[in-house]
Design a protein around this motif. Structure first.
Motif, short mmCIF file in Angstrom:
data_model
loop_
_atom_site.label_atom_id
_atom_site.label_comp_id
_atom_site.label_asym_id
_atom_site.label_seq_id
_atom_site.Cartn_x
_atom_site.Cartn_y
_atom_site.Cartn_z
N SER A 200 0.63 -3.86 2.07
CA SER A 200 0.78 -2.50 1.60
C SER A 200 2.01 -1.87 2.22
N GLU A 201 2.71 -1.12 1.41
CA GLU A 201 3.92 -0.42 1.88
C GLU A 201 3.75 1.05 1.60
N HIS A 202 3.85 1.87 2.61
CA HIS A 202 3.67 3.30 2.45
C HIS A 202 4.97 4.02 2.76
N ALA A 203 5.20 5.09 2.02
CA ALA A 203 6.37 5.91 2.30
C ALA A 203 6.24 6.51 3.68
N PRO A 204 7.33 6.53 4.49
CA PRO A 204 7.26 7.05 5.86
C PRO A 204 6.68 8.46 5.88
N GLY A 205 5.72 8.65 6.77
CA GLY A 205 5.16 9.99 6.94
C GLY A 205 3.92 10.26 6.13
N PHE A 206 3.72 9.58 5.01
CA PHE A 206 2.53 9.79 4.21
C PHE A 206 1.32 9.14 4.88
N LYS A 207 0.18 9.80 4.75
CA LYS A 207 -1.04 9.29 5.36
C LYS A 207 -1.97 8.77 4.28
N GLY B 31 0.75 -2.85 -7.89
CA GLY B 31 0.50 -3.84 -6.84
C GLY B 31 1.79 -4.36 -6.23
N MET B 32 2.84 -4.45 -7.05
CA MET B 32 4.13 -4.92 -6.56
C MET B 32 4.86 -3.87 -5.73
N PHE B 33 4.72 -2.60 -6.13
CA PHE B 33 5.46 -1.52 -5.46
C PHE B 33 4.48 -0.40 -5.09
N PRO B 34 3.62 -0.64 -4.11
CA PRO B 34 2.60 0.37 -3.75
C PRO B 34 3.16 1.46 -2.85
N LYS B 35 4.05 2.28 -3.41
CA LYS B 35 4.64 3.35 -2.61
C LYS B 35 4.85 4.58 -3.47
N ALA B 36 5.08 5.70 -2.80
CA ALA B 36 5.23 6.97 -3.50
C ALA B 36 6.34 6.90 -4.54
N GLY B 37 6.12 7.57 -5.67
CA GLY B 37 7.13 7.61 -6.73
C GLY B 37 6.69 6.93 -8.01
N GLY B 38 5.81 5.93 -7.90
CA GLY B 38 5.23 5.31 -9.08
C GLY B 38 6.22 4.87 -10.13
N GLN B 39 6.10 5.47 -11.30
CA GLN B 39 6.90 5.05 -12.45
C GLN B 39 8.39 5.15 -12.17
N ASP C 211 -2.24 12.01 -21.74
CA ASP C 211 -1.13 11.73 -20.83
C ASP C 211 -1.51 12.10 -19.40
N ALA C 212 -0.62 11.78 -18.48
CA ALA C 212 -0.75 12.06 -17.04
C ALA C 212 -1.69 11.08 -16.35
N TRP C 213 -2.15 10.03 -17.04
CA TRP C 213 -3.00 9.02 -16.41
C TRP C 213 -2.23 8.28 -15.30
N ASN C 214 -0.91 8.25 -15.41
CA ASN C 214 -0.09 7.53 -14.43
C ASN C 214 0.19 8.33 -13.17
N ASN C 215 -0.32 9.57 -13.10
CA ASN C 215 -0.02 10.42 -11.94
C ASN C 215 -0.47 9.79 -10.62
N VAL C 216 -1.52 8.98 -10.67
CA VAL C 216 -2.02 8.37 -9.44
C VAL C 216 -0.98 7.43 -8.81
N THR C 217 -0.09 6.86 -9.62
CA THR C 217 0.92 5.95 -9.07
C THR C 217 1.95 6.70 -8.23
N PHE C 218 2.09 8.00 -8.46
CA PHE C 218 3.08 8.78 -7.71
C PHE C 218 2.67 8.99 -6.26
N ILE C 219 1.36 8.90 -5.99
CA ILE C 219 0.87 9.18 -4.63
C ILE C 219 0.37 7.90 -3.96
N ALA C 220 0.98 6.77 -4.32
CA ALA C 220 0.54 5.48 -3.77
C ALA C 220 0.58 5.46 -2.25
N GLY C 221 1.54 6.19 -1.66
CA GLY C 221 1.67 6.20 -0.21
C GLY C 221 0.50 6.87 0.49
N GLU C 222 -0.34 7.57 -0.27
CA GLU C 222 -1.49 8.28 0.31
C GLU C 222 -2.83 7.66 -0.09
N ILE C 223 -2.77 6.46 -0.70
CA ILE C 223 -3.99 5.79 -1.14
C ILE C 223 -4.26 4.56 -0.27
#
Length: 489
Positions: A2-9, A70-78, A256-268
């Protein structure tokens, strides 16, 4: 790994992520847009088919996104997926469109929908209560036009501001709002579906399905005089395909907006697994609810009443059949709950895209900073400002017309990116692979391209404004790049 954006919990679990998917999808659309769909395609069969097609596309896209998450589990998603598959320019065009119209206009429209239905309980909040009216000229029909601001617009800004402030206090605050309101609206919608089945009207059901596959298109006889009535004409062949595409503008926006969860990957927690699974569970739940709700509509209301529901509020008409006059208030409360929770998910997730863009030096530097609660506070308030301007513009309805077109273009590009990355980055770990690859992802691409092409042909007003907004991002990107080079000297 897992890769998390720095600072995100990473504090959100699978249920939290699923609630964000479902909660961000369900706003006011399911209660309203079936009227416009019916005017575009006519029969009960075509109405339900539009929702089934939209649900199939959404599920297919969600299952495909599981591989990317799964390949890019970090904030920003799409945004991240597009950058990795193509280049920073394509990613920036998505991020710019997201900030300028896709996310912010959706937040504005959902906020105004909250206020409109709150007016059933507090009439002062009505969109018809114009607090500001400034003459602006005349329209094409010679009627005087005004720039107006209603009480509903002011209340919507207040709601957006409240949710923005709450989300600056940390992701846990947003999580609890999301879980409570999404859980409540899911229970309410399932309750409405069950109540609708209990109130089932066999004669109406049979009449609607007797002509269920007779496709028709309704259009005004005189655009300058709605009182002159409308004409209903049969459609087939290419015209039917165009009608389906026009009808799907509403259902795609509602889904729409189903992909919003990918934007907060760093907090999941465990994003490589939980994001893909939450995408599947959330979109499946919403698809079942949407199709079932429309089956309830056609079991209670003649198709003509669905097409001409007062202010397109089909759910209110159906609830009045089920509950009597109190049904109006039942639906008003349901939509207030639904839109409040929906906007919380949109606000929570959207700011993470601007944060990631700022980290790439393609957005305002302040957007890339986290506050003491480990959330991008500046990005949240920047999003609030743009959404508020769109609320005050009175043009959010027009902006929403183009959201479906622009959003599907970027969905198609992202799913094509799966094929590109299979060749470009075969070395990357893929804890979850796109279900049905390559058939289902390719089928989504074909359906998405067909949807966009048909809109260009039959509903150009839905396409060129969105394309212009997206293309404005090209010079903005090169200005940002030039500024970065200058700063490095």
């Amino acid at each position: 790994m897992s890769e998390h954006a720095p600072g995100f919990k990473p504090t959100l679990g699978l249920m939290d992520a699923t609630m964000i998917v479902a909660g961000s999808m369900i706003g006011s659309g399911i209660f309203i847009v079936s009227a416009d769909i019916t005017r575009n395609v006519g029969g009960a069969g075509w109405l339900v088919l539009v929702w089934v097609l939209t649900g199939f596309m959404t599920l297919t896209a969600a299952l495909s996104y599981g591989e990317l998450s799964g390949m890019f589990p970090k904030a920003g998603g799409q945004y991240v997926y597009l950058k990795e598959a193509y280049n920073p320019l394509v990613a920036f065009l998505y991020g710019w469109s997201f900030f300028a119209v896709i996310q912010t206009a959706t937040i504005a429209a959902v906020g105004v929908a909250f206020s409109k239905f709150a007016a059933y309980l507090i009439p002062f909040l009505s969109e018809d209560n114009k607090l500001v009216a400034i003459p602006t000229g005349t329209d094409d029909c010679g009627n005087a036009t005004f720039y107006t601001i209603s009480a509903a617009q002011f209340v919507s800004i207040g709601i957006i501001g409240l949710l923005t402030y709450t989300n600056t206090k940390g992701v846990k605050s947003g999580k609890w709002i999301q879980n409570i309101f999404t859980g409540t609206k899911l229970i309410s919608l399932f309750g409405l579906i069950i109540a609708g089945l209990v109130a089932f009207k066999p004669e109406i059901w049979q009449a609607n399905w007797a002509t269920g596959w007779q496709a028709t298109k309704e259009s005004l006889l005189d655009a300058c005089n709605p009182a002159a009535g409308s004409a209903v004409t049969p459609i087939a062949g290419a015209a039917l395909l165009g009608g389906i595409a026009a009808a799907m503008v509403g259902s795609v926006f509602s889904s729409d907006a189903w992909n919003n969860v990918t934007f907060i990957a760093g907090e999941i927690k465990n994003p490589g697994k939980n994001i893909g699974l939450s995408l599947f569970l959330g979109t499946l739940i919403v698809t079942v609810i949407y199709v079932s709700t429309n089956l309830v509509y056609v079991s209670l209301l003649p198709m003509n009443e669905i097409a001409h529901a007062d202010k397109d509020r089909v759910a209110v008409a159906a609830a009045n059949v089920i509950f009597g006059n109190v049904g109006t208030y039942v639906i008003a409360v349901m939509i207030m709950i639904s839109t409040f929770g929906c906007n919380n998910g949109l606000i929570l997730a959207g700011a993470r895209v601007y944060y990631t863009m700022a980290k790439d030096k393609l957005f305002f530097k302040k957007a890339g900073e986290l506050n003491g609660n480990a959330v991008p506070q500046w990005s949240l308030w920047a999003q609030f400002v743009v959404a508020s301007i769109l609320c005050l513009s009175g043009r959010y309805g027009d902006l929403l017309d183009m959201i479906s077109f622009v959003a599907v273009i970027f969905y198609v590009l992202t799913i094509v990116g799966i094929f590109i990355l299979r060749v470009k980055r075969p070395d990357l770990p893929r804890p979850y692979k796109a279900f049905g690859y390559p058939v289902l992802p390719a089928l989504y691409v074909i359906m998405g391209v067909a949807f966009c092409v048909l809109l260009i042909i039959y509903k150009p007003q839905f396409t060129w404004p969105g394309l212009i907004i997206t293309l404005i991002g090209i010079p903005l990107y090169y200005i940002a790049v030039a500024g970065n080079k200058k700063n490095r000297k």
